[in-house]
Design a protein around this motif. Structure first.
Motif, PDB file in Angstrom:
ATOM      1  N   LYS A   1      -4.505  -7.850  13.558  1.00  0.00           N
ATOM      2  CA  LYS A   1      -3.044  -7.765  13.602  1.00  0.00           C
ATOM      3  C   LYS A   1      -2.461  -7.764  12.194  1.00  0.00           C
ATOM      4  O   LYS A   1      -1.502  -7.027  11.896  1.00  0.00           O
ATOM      5  CB  LYS A   1      -2.477  -8.935  14.411  1.00  0.00           C
ATOM      6  CG  LYS A   1      -2.737  -8.843  15.906  1.00  0.00           C
ATOM      7  CD  LYS A   1      -2.126 -10.037  16.638  1.00  0.00           C
ATOM      8  CE  LYS A   1      -2.247  -9.886  18.158  1.00  0.00           C
ATOM      9  NZ  LYS A   1      -3.653  -9.911  18.622  1.00  0.00           N
ATOM     10  N   LEU A   2      -3.017  -8.599  11.302  1.00  0.00           N
ATOM     11  CA  LEU A   2      -2.543  -8.644   9.922  1.00  0.00           C
ATOM     12  C   LEU A   2      -2.806  -7.317   9.206  1.00  0.00           C
ATOM     13  O   LEU A   2      -1.983  -6.850   8.412  1.00  0.00           O
ATOM     14  CB  LEU A   2      -3.228  -9.788   9.177  1.00  0.00           C
ATOM     15  CG  LEU A   2      -2.811 -11.207   9.584  1.00  0.00           C
ATOM     16  CD1 LEU A   2      -3.724 -12.240   8.943  1.00  0.00           C
ATOM     17  CD2 LEU A   2      -1.359 -11.467   9.192  1.00  0.00           C
ATOM     18  N   ILE A   3      -3.946  -6.720   9.472  1.00  0.00           N
ATOM     19  CA  ILE A   3      -4.276  -5.433   8.863  1.00  0.00           C
ATOM     20  C   ILE A   3      -3.308  -4.359   9.334  1.00  0.00           C
ATOM     21  O   ILE A   3      -2.750  -3.581   8.532  1.00  0.00           O
ATOM     22  CB  ILE A   3      -5.730  -5.042   9.182  1.00  0.00           C
ATOM     23  CG1 ILE A   3      -6.699  -5.992   8.460  1.00  0.00           C
ATOM     24  CG2 ILE A   3      -6.011  -3.592   8.799  1.00  0.00           C
ATOM     25  CD1 ILE A   3      -8.148  -5.813   8.852  1.00  0.00           C
ATOM     26  N   LYS A   4      -3.081  -4.288  10.631  1.00  0.00           N
ATOM     27  CA  LYS A   4      -2.154  -3.289  11.169  1.00  0.00           C
ATOM     28  C   LYS A   4      -0.756  -3.487  10.608  1.00  0.00           C
ATOM     29  O   LYS A   4      -0.082  -2.512  10.237  1.00  0.00           O
ATOM     30  CB  LYS A   4      -2.121  -3.375  12.700  1.00  0.00           C
ATOM     31  CG  LYS A   4      -3.350  -2.829  13.393  1.00  0.00           C
ATOM     32  CD  LYS A   4      -3.171  -2.894  14.907  1.00  0.00           C
ATOM     33  CE  LYS A   4      -4.359  -2.326  15.647  1.00  0.00           C
ATOM     34  NZ  LYS A   4      -4.164  -2.346  17.115  1.00  0.00           N
ATOM     35  N   ALA A   5      -0.309  -4.728  10.543  1.00  0.00           N
ATOM     36  CA  ALA A   5       1.036  -5.013  10.039  1.00  0.00           C
ATOM     37  C   ALA A   5       1.185  -4.570   8.589  1.00  0.00           C
ATOM     38  O   ALA A   5       2.241  -4.051   8.190  1.00  0.00           O
ATOM     39  CB  ALA A   5       1.337  -6.507  10.170  1.00  0.00           C
ATOM     40  N   ALA A   6       0.127  -4.772   7.788  1.00  0.00           N
ATOM     41  CA  ALA A   6       0.184  -4.373   6.383  1.00  0.00           C
ATOM     42  C   ALA A   6       0.348  -2.857   6.250  1.00  0.00           C
ATOM     43  O   ALA A   6       1.157  -2.371   5.441  1.00  0.00           O
ATOM     44  CB  ALA A   6      -1.076  -4.835   5.661  1.00  0.00           C
ATOM     45  N   PHE A   7      -0.393  -2.094   7.033  1.00  0.00           N
ATOM     46  CA  PHE A   7      -0.285  -0.639   6.955  1.00  0.00           C
ATOM     47  C   PHE A   7       1.057  -0.145   7.500  1.00  0.00           C
ATOM     48  O   PHE A   7       1.621   0.823   6.983  1.00  0.00           O
ATOM     49  CB  PHE A   7      -1.442   0.022   7.704  1.00  0.00           C
ATOM     50  CG  PHE A   7      -2.725   0.053   6.932  1.00  0.00           C
ATOM     51  CD1 PHE A   7      -2.897   0.934   5.871  1.00  0.00           C
ATOM     52  CD2 PHE A   7      -3.766  -0.810   7.250  1.00  0.00           C
ATOM     53  CE1 PHE A   7      -4.070   0.961   5.146  1.00  0.00           C
ATOM     54  CE2 PHE A   7      -4.954  -0.790   6.533  1.00  0.00           C
ATOM     55  CZ  PHE A   7      -5.109   0.104   5.467  1.00  0.00           C
ATOM     56  N   LYS A   8       1.574  -0.787   8.524  1.00  0.00           N
ATOM     57  CA  LYS A   8       2.876  -0.398   9.068  1.00  0.00           C
ATOM     58  C   LYS A   8       3.992  -0.643   8.066  1.00  0.00           C
ATOM     59  O   LYS A   8       4.964   0.100   8.000  1.00  0.00           O
ATOM     60  CB  LYS A   8       3.160  -1.175  10.356  1.00  0.00           C
ATOM     61  CG  LYS A   8       2.394  -0.681  11.575  1.00  0.00           C
ATOM     62  CD  LYS A   8       2.812  -1.468  12.820  1.00  0.00           C
ATOM     63  CE  LYS A   8       2.073  -0.990  14.046  1.00  0.00           C
ATOM     64  NZ  LYS A   8       2.466  -1.753  15.268  1.00  0.00           N
ATOM     65  N   ALA A   9       3.849  -1.715   7.280  1.00  0.00           N
ATOM     66  CA  ALA A   9       4.910  -2.103   6.347  1.00  0.00           C
ATOM     67  C   ALA A   9       4.915  -1.267   5.073  1.00  0.00           C
ATOM     68  O   ALA A   9       5.919  -1.252   4.351  1.00  0.00           O
ATOM     69  CB  ALA A   9       4.770  -3.584   5.991  1.00  0.00           C
ATOM     70  N   ASN A  10       3.827  -0.574   4.787  1.00  0.00           N
ATOM     71  CA  ASN A  10       3.716   0.143   3.508  1.00  0.00           C
ATOM     72  C   ASN A  10       3.013   1.472   3.717  1.00  0.00           C
ATOM     73  O   ASN A  10       1.787   1.520   3.847  1.00  0.00           O
ATOM     74  CB  ASN A  10       2.955  -0.722   2.496  1.00  0.00           C
ATOM     75  CG  ASN A  10       2.897  -0.086   1.112  1.00  0.00           C
ATOM     76  OD1 ASN A  10       3.332   1.037   0.913  1.00  0.00           O
ATOM     77  ND2 ASN A  10       2.349  -0.830   0.162  1.00  0.00           N
ATOM     78  N   GLU A  11       3.765   2.551   3.747  1.00  0.00           N
ATOM     79  CA  GLU A  11       3.179   3.872   3.961  1.00  0.00           C
ATOM     80  C   GLU A  11       2.301   4.305   2.796  1.00  0.00           C
ATOM     81  O   GLU A  11       1.464   5.200   2.942  1.00  0.00           O
ATOM     82  CB  GLU A  11       4.283   4.904   4.183  1.00  0.00           C
ATOM     83  CG  GLU A  11       5.053   4.717   5.478  1.00  0.00           C
ATOM     84  CD  GLU A  11       6.066   5.827   5.711  1.00  0.00           C
ATOM     85  OE1 GLU A  11       6.194   6.701   4.816  1.00  0.00           O
ATOM     86  OE2 GLU A  11       6.711   5.819   6.773  1.00  0.00           O
ATOM     87  N   ASN A  12       2.506   3.677   1.627  1.00  0.00           N
ATOM     88  CA  ASN A  12       1.735   4.049   0.443  1.00  0.00           C
ATOM     89  C   ASN A  12       0.417   3.294   0.328  1.00  0.00           C
ATOM     90  O   ASN A  12      -0.329   3.459  -0.626  1.00  0.00           O
ATOM     91  CB  ASN A  12       2.574   3.793  -0.815  1.00  0.00           C
ATOM     92  CG  ASN A  12       1.996   4.453  -2.043  1.00  0.00           C
ATOM     93  OD1 ASN A  12       1.715   5.650  -2.042  1.00  0.00           O
ATOM     94  ND2 ASN A  12       1.816   3.683  -3.105  1.00  0.00           N
ATOM     95  N   LEU A  13       0.126   2.488   1.329  1.00  0.00           N
ATOM     96  CA  LEU A  13      -1.058   1.635   1.280  1.00  0.00           C
ATOM     97  C   LEU A  13      -2.313   2.448   1.600  1.00  0.00           C
ATOM     98  O   LEU A  13      -2.406   3.090   2.642  1.00  0.00           O
ATOM     99  CB  LEU A  13      -0.902   0.500   2.282  1.00  0.00           C
ATOM    100  CG  LEU A  13      -1.857  -0.687   2.177  1.00  0.00           C
ATOM    101  CD1 LEU A  13      -1.715  -1.382   0.831  1.00  0.00           C
ATOM    102  CD2 LEU A  13      -1.592  -1.676   3.311  1.00  0.00           C
ATOM    103  N   ALA A  14      -3.288   2.406   0.686  1.00  0.00           N
ATOM    104  CA  ALA A  14      -4.554   3.109   0.906  1.00  0.00           C
ATOM    105  C   ALA A  14      -5.597   2.206   1.530  1.00  0.00           C
ATOM    106  O   ALA A  14      -6.450   2.677   2.295  1.00  0.00           O
ATOM    107  CB  ALA A  14      -5.089   3.666  -0.412  1.00  0.00           C
ATOM    108  N   GLY A  15      -5.542   0.919   1.199  1.00  0.00           N
ATOM    109  CA  GLY A  15      -6.573   0.018   1.704  1.00  0.00           C
ATOM    110  C   GLY A  15      -6.134  -1.431   1.680  1.00  0.00           C
ATOM    111  O   GLY A  15      -5.182  -1.799   0.989  1.00  0.00           O
ATOM    112  N   VAL A  16      -6.840  -2.244   2.455  1.00  0.00           N
ATOM    113  CA  VAL A  16      -6.561  -3.674   2.570  1.00  0.00           C
ATOM    114  C   VAL A  16      -7.862  -4.439   2.395  1.00  0.00           C
ATOM    115  O   VAL A  16      -8.857  -4.138   3.049  1.00  0.00           O
ATOM    116  CB  VAL A  16      -5.943  -4.000   3.946  1.00  0.00           C
ATOM    117  CG1 VAL A  16      -5.994  -5.500   4.214  1.00  0.00           C
ATOM    118  CG2 VAL A  16      -4.520  -3.506   4.025  1.00  0.00           C
TER     119      VAL A  16
END
Length: 265
Positions: free
Chosen positions: A100-115
């Motif tokens: 859930k934390l991973i999904k939330a991070a990508f949803k919040a930042n379209e420029n995110l390449a990786g977590v």
């Protein structure tokens, strides 16, 4: 509401059926609502890894000519969803909200390449101190045993398959230079492996090659000799200390056995 992009889990495996069994049990019993698919990418295992994968109903793909970058590329080409989380069979998520934390991070930042997720004290300290990947790409860059990456970014920037190791760090450096971001999220996983001396030696060789290819770390005779001397000193000291404390424990147990009837009357 933003559509859920879906999440694929990739597990790279070679002859780790027991660890794979636990990893798949953990994923399918605790996180089934968060995961869209699981892919086991297997490097010619001759144990029961295939049977274990079939038992849990996950996809099983064989790779014959393994390289770290090549295997990551193959896995990325096979999964069906935008977010890919990559593990080895000996690693598994722990925190209940890991995906859930991973999904939330990508949803919040379209420029995110990786977590990058957290599996040791160094990861946690960097997260608490807000260390970012731009300032510390080695420490905050992806580690392909508990990290997530975006497939759409991978399609533009594939992993290098001609380096011995550190394919995750090389990719991190490259996409950061392209203007993407990489962050750490407080999603906790366990990295649980005990390597044989032969496996440790193979890993050591790969890391020497990888460090040279990626960061141009050269090896000098003085450095190599110093490393050997320090290894010898450390091993000798540990051996002596183990014998010393083993003897102390023996003496304590013998004295305890001798005194026990009086102490417990």
């Amino acid at each position: 509401m933003t559509k859920d992009p879906g999440l694929s889990v990739i597990i790279r495996n070679k002859n780790q059926a027991e660890a794979l069994e636990f990893a798949l049990y953990n994923l399918t019993t605790r996180y089934s609502e968060d995961i869209s698919e699981i892919l086991v990418l297997d490097n010619l295992s001759d144990d029961t890894s295939r049977a274990v994968s079939l038992k849990y109903g996950v996809r099983f793909q064989t790779i014959e000519h393994f390289s770290y970058g090549g295997s990551a590329n193959l896995a990325a080409s096979l999964v069906s969803h935008e977010i890919a989380v990559i593990f080895s069979a000996h690693a598994y998520p722990v925190s209940h909200d890991f995906f859930k934390l991973i999904k939330a991070a990508f949803k919040a930042n379209e420029n995110l390449a990786g977590v990058r997720c957290i599996h040791n004290s160094g990861d946690y300290k960097r997260y608490i101190n807000n260390v970012n990947a731009q300032n510390d790409p080695k420490g905050v860059g992806l580690i392909f045993c508990g990290s997530a990456f975006k497939i759409s970014v991978w399609k533009k920037h594939r992993f290098k398959d001609d380096i011995k190791t550190f394919e995750d760090k090389e990719w991190s450096l490259r996409v950061l230079k392209k203007g993407y971001s990489i962050i750490t999220v407080p999603a906790i996983f366990c990295y649980d492996i005990a390597r044989s001396k032969d496996q440790e030696y193979i890993r050591f060789k790969n890391e020497i090659f990888g460090a040279y290819q990626l960061w141009h770390h050269d090896i000098k005779f003085k450095n190599a000799l110093n490393r050997f001397v320090m290894t010898f000193i450390k091993s000798s000291r540990n051996y002596v200390q183990d014998l010393f404390y083993g003897f102390k424990k023996l003496i304590f147990m013998l004295r305890f056995l001798a005194d026990k009837p009086e102490k417990f009357q």
